[in-house]
Design a protein around this motif. Structure first.
Motif, PDB file in Angstrom:
ATOM      1  N   SER A 179     -27.135 -30.070 -43.647  1.00 12.97           N
ATOM      2  CA  SER A 179     -25.757 -30.251 -44.112  1.00 12.97           C
ATOM      3  C   SER A 179     -24.756 -29.625 -43.145  1.00 12.97           C
ATOM      4  CB  SER A 179     -25.596 -29.642 -45.504  1.00 12.97           C
ATOM      5  OG  SER A 179     -26.370 -30.348 -46.452  1.00 12.97           O
ATOM      6  N   ARG A 180     -25.108 -28.458 -42.610  1.00 16.50           N
ATOM      7  CA  ARG A 180     -24.199 -27.805 -41.663  1.00 16.50           C
ATOM      8  C   ARG A 180     -24.046 -28.635 -40.391  1.00 16.50           C
ATOM      9  NH1 ARG A 180     -20.906 -26.893 -39.074  1.00 16.50           N
ATOM     10  NH2 ARG A 180     -20.031 -24.967 -38.171  1.00 16.50           N
ATOM     11  N   LEU A 181     -25.128 -29.175 -39.902  1.00 13.66           N
ATOM     12  CA  LEU A 181     -25.056 -29.995 -38.693  1.00 13.66           C
ATOM     13  C   LEU A 181     -24.355 -31.323 -38.960  1.00 13.66           C
ATOM     14  CD1 LEU A 181     -28.582 -29.187 -37.291  1.00 13.66           C
ATOM     15  CD2 LEU A 181     -26.418 -28.796 -36.075  1.00 13.66           C
ATOM     16  N   ALA A 182     -24.510 -31.855 -40.161  1.00 16.95           N
ATOM     17  CA  ALA A 182     -23.811 -33.094 -40.507  1.00 16.95           C
ATOM     18  C   ALA A 182     -22.304 -32.921 -40.356  1.00 16.95           C
ATOM     19  CB  ALA A 182     -24.158 -33.517 -41.936  1.00 16.95           C
ATOM     20  N   ARG A 183     -21.799 -31.729 -40.671  1.00 19.09           N
ATOM     21  CA  ARG A 183     -20.365 -31.470 -40.546  1.00 19.09           C
ATOM     22  C   ARG A 183     -19.929 -31.473 -39.078  1.00 19.09           C
ATOM     23  NH1 ARG A 183     -21.057 -26.890 -44.011  1.00 19.09           N
ATOM     24  NH2 ARG A 183     -19.917 -25.571 -42.532  1.00 19.09           N
ATOM     25  N   GLU A 184     -20.847 -31.229 -38.172  1.00 17.98           N
ATOM     26  CA  GLU A 184     -20.531 -31.297 -36.744  1.00 17.98           C
ATOM     27  C   GLU A 184     -20.567 -32.724 -36.218  1.00 17.98           C
ATOM     28  OE1 GLU A 184     -19.653 -28.673 -34.808  1.00 17.98           O
ATOM     29  OE2 GLU A 184     -19.743 -27.394 -36.583  1.00 17.98           O
ATOM     30  N   LEU A 185     -21.410 -33.547 -36.802  1.00 14.53           N
ATOM     31  CA  LEU A 185     -21.616 -34.899 -36.284  1.00 14.53           C
ATOM     32  C   LEU A 185     -20.650 -35.923 -36.869  1.00 14.53           C
ATOM     33  CD1 LEU A 185     -25.519 -34.889 -36.386  1.00 14.53           C
ATOM     34  CD2 LEU A 185     -24.088 -34.734 -34.342  1.00 14.53           C
ATOM     35  N   GLU A 186     -20.261 -35.743 -38.106  1.00 14.31           N
ATOM     36  CA  GLU A 186     -19.398 -36.742 -38.759  1.00 14.31           C
ATOM     37  C   GLU A 186     -18.062 -36.954 -38.056  1.00 14.31           C
ATOM     38  OE1 GLU A 186     -19.514 -35.044 -42.612  1.00 14.31           O
ATOM     39  OE2 GLU A 186     -21.234 -36.248 -43.286  1.00 14.31           O
ATOM     40  N   PRO A 187     -17.404 -35.887 -37.545  1.00 14.11           N
ATOM     41  CA  PRO A 187     -16.117 -36.121 -36.865  1.00 14.11           C
ATOM     42  C   PRO A 187     -16.234 -36.942 -35.579  1.00 14.11           C
ATOM     43  CG  PRO A 187     -16.316 -33.827 -37.544  1.00 14.11           C
ATOM     44  CD  PRO A 187     -17.653 -34.447 -37.726  1.00 14.11           C
ATOM     45  N   LEU A 188     -17.462 -37.138 -35.090  1.00 17.54           N
ATOM     46  CA  LEU A 188     -17.657 -37.936 -33.878  1.00 17.54           C
ATOM     47  C   LEU A 188     -17.691 -39.429 -34.171  1.00 17.54           C
ATOM     48  CD1 LEU A 188     -20.398 -35.705 -32.203  1.00 17.54           C
ATOM     49  CD2 LEU A 188     -17.972 -35.827 -31.611  1.00 17.54           C
ATOM     50  N   GLY A 189     -17.530 -39.782 -35.437  1.00 17.14           N
ATOM     51  CA  GLY A 189     -17.550 -41.195 -35.808  1.00 17.14           C
ATOM     52  C   GLY A 189     -18.935 -41.748 -36.024  1.00 17.14           C
ATOM     53  N   LEU A 190     -19.928 -40.885 -36.104  1.00 17.68           N
ATOM     54  CA  LEU A 190     -21.296 -41.327 -36.324  1.00 17.68           C
ATOM     55  C   LEU A 190     -21.550 -41.500 -37.818  1.00 17.68           C
ATOM     56  CD1 LEU A 190     -23.132 -38.913 -33.852  1.00 17.68           C
ATOM     57  CD2 LEU A 190     -22.538 -41.317 -33.457  1.00 17.68           C
ATOM     58  N   ALA A 191     -22.382 -42.477 -38.154  1.00 20.92           N
ATOM     59  CA  ALA A 191     -22.821 -42.660 -39.539  1.00 20.92           C
ATOM     60  C   ALA A 191     -23.966 -41.683 -39.795  1.00 20.92           C
ATOM     61  CB  ALA A 191     -23.282 -44.094 -39.760  1.00 20.92           C
ATOM     62  N   VAL A 192     -23.745 -40.719 -40.661  1.00 21.99           N
ATOM     63  CA  VAL A 192     -24.687 -39.626 -40.886  1.00 21.99           C
ATOM     64  C   VAL A 192     -25.371 -39.804 -42.231  1.00 21.99           C
ATOM     65  CG1 VAL A 192     -24.950 -37.121 -41.073  1.00 21.99           C
ATOM     66  CG2 VAL A 192     -23.268 -38.091 -39.486  1.00 21.99           C
ATOM     67  N   GLU A 193     -26.684 -39.611 -42.243  1.00 23.63           N
ATOM     68  CA  GLU A 193     -27.426 -39.651 -43.499  1.00 23.63           C
ATOM     69  C   GLU A 193     -28.508 -38.579 -43.502  1.00 23.63           C
ATOM     70  OE1 GLU A 193     -30.111 -42.837 -44.326  1.00 23.63           O
ATOM     71  OE2 GLU A 193     -30.446 -43.290 -42.205  1.00 23.63           O
ATOM     72  N   ARG A 194     -28.845 -38.115 -44.692  1.00 19.45           N
ATOM     73  CA  ARG A 194     -29.946 -37.175 -44.869  1.00 19.45           C
ATOM     74  C   ARG A 194     -31.009 -37.879 -45.690  1.00 19.45           C
ATOM     75  NH1 ARG A 194     -25.241 -33.147 -46.162  1.00 19.45           N
ATOM     76  NH2 ARG A 194     -24.260 -35.160 -45.826  1.00 19.45           N
ATOM     77  N   ALA A 195     -32.087 -38.272 -45.038  1.00 23.45           N
ATOM     78  CA  ALA A 195     -33.135 -39.052 -45.691  1.00 23.45           C
ATOM     79  C   ALA A 195     -34.180 -38.108 -46.270  1.00 23.45           C
ATOM     80  CB  ALA A 195     -33.788 -40.003 -44.687  1.00 23.45           C
ATOM     81  N   PRO A 196     -34.486 -38.208 -47.567  1.00 23.71           N
ATOM     82  CA  PRO A 196     -35.450 -37.292 -48.174  1.00 23.71           C
ATOM     83  C   PRO A 196     -36.862 -37.488 -47.622  1.00 23.71           C
ATOM     84  CG  PRO A 196     -34.830 -39.033 -49.720  1.00 23.71           C
ATOM     85  CD  PRO A 196     -33.923 -39.172 -48.536  1.00 23.71           C
TER      86      PRO A 196
END
Length: 379
Positions: A44-61
């Protein structure tokens, strides 16, 4: 230096303190493979770094672990460059209280700093550096939750993502001194379980069937498969059995690790270990396991990416050496699929899986610029 390389390196070096601060923050999120919640918090912490780059972010269980962190986007090539890393560490929760994350001079110390939270930060800042220059090239970020123990729960998903990529860049730590890794041993393990017949060791010894003795014979047979000249090692690392000395042991088991340089040797040793048979008719032997991580051989795809990385490093005024290592890595799956692959692109430092684990802070911007330049070149 070319103008592009100089710009990338200047941009990342201006953010050295930011990078070190983020590494320290990530180290302070304890994420052992066995703690799905800790791995999820890191994702979740890294997702906050990647989302502003315009990337589609997902966490797959993932069954039995934390999530896979995936992010995809960018323009250009239909087949993206994959940035591969892992979220988990070998250190149990509570290690941080004993060895807090801290900076001492040019070194950032802490459990999981070198292997491989610094590599995750390198990936983030490589993408930031590219985004600062213009539209991102086509990239896929693939950060896994169980690399340190067993990637089988998501192995097919990972290989599918690899097959759709033009190249795979592994952000595992550099070899101490900064070399990237162009050869890795594959690794596997088997468990041997012997089932005999219990009896009184004094009154009825002949009526028993000794599981430990039979297992010992098979362990010697397994050890004899080692071939140092070919880089094949076989280690009987754990053995258990019996309940007390005056009882013929009914059960015993051993855990055996093996390492190989080539896939051919891996399959051969796997078949030999799984083909072990009991020589005592009173003892049955069951074998489970096999080759878990294929070796990363220095094939054409690996050489191609290494030469590209060395050229980018040279443009930045840096040298980039290569090494072979006995440690396994998920990047080896990409190499085994024949994809252009390079590993060890993470930060320089030392002490993976050791108490003196640390990252050399000046290497953070250099590796981020190197990875950014390599993505641009491969795209």
């Amino acid at each position: 230096m070319t103008a592009g390389a100089a710009e990338l390196l200047s941009w990342t070096r201006a953010r050295t303190r930011e990078m070190a601060a983020l590494v320290q923050e990530l180290v302070e999120i304890e994420s052992p493979s066995t703690d799905a919640g800790g791995v999820a918090a890191l994702a979740s912490r890294l997702a906050r770094e990647l989302e502003p780059l315009g990337l589609a972010v997902e966490r797959a269980p993932v069954v039995g672990g934390g999530p896979i962190l995936r992010a995809a986007g960018g323009a250009g090539a239909a087949r993206p460059v994959m940035l591969l890393g892992h979220l988990d560490t070998v250190w149990p929760v509570g290690t941080l209280a004993e060895r807090p994350a801290r900076i001492e001079g040019d070194r950032l110390l802490g459990p999981g700093s070198f292997d491989m939270k610094a590599g995750l930060v390198v990936a983030v800042y490589a993408l930031r550096a590219l985004a600062a220059r213009g539209p991102l090239p086509a990239v896929t970020v693939f950060f896994t939750p169980l690399e340190e123990v067993d990637c089988e729960p998501y192995g097919l998903t990972m290989e599918t993502a690899m097959r759709s990529s033009s190249a795979v860049l592994g952000l595992e730590p550099a070899w101490p001194g900064g070399a990237v890794k162009t050869r890795r041993k594959g690794s596997g393990s088997v468990t041997l379980r012997a089932h005999g017949r219990a009896a009184h060791a004094g009154a009825d010894l002949d009526r028993g069937a000794n599981a430990i003795v039979e297992l010992a014979r098979r362990c010697l047979e397994a050890s004899a498969l080692a071939d140092p000249g070919r880089g094949v090692t076989v280690n009987v690392g754990v053995i258990r059995g019996g309940i007390r000395s005056n009882v013929v042991p009914e059960r015993a088991e051993a855990e055996v690790d093996f390492r190989v340089r080539t896939l051919e040797d891996g399959r051969r040793i796997e078949a030999a270990l799984c083909g072990l048979r009991s020589s005592d008719p009173g003892v049955t032997l069951h074998v489970e396991g096999g080759l878990h991580y294929p070796p990363m051989e220095r094939g054409r795809g690996v050489v191609f990416v290494y030469e590209a990385a060395r050229a980018v490093a040279a443009e930045m005024g840096l040298e980039l050496d290569e090494v072979a290592t006995g440690g396994a890595s998920e990047a080896a799956f990409a190499a085994a699929l024949g994809l252009p692959t390079l590993d060890g692109l993470g930060a320089d430092g030392d002490g993976a899986h050791a108490e003196h684990e640390h990252v050399l802070i000046p290497s953070l911007p250099e590796r981020a610029a190197l990875v950014a330049g390599l993505i641009a070149r491969l795209s």
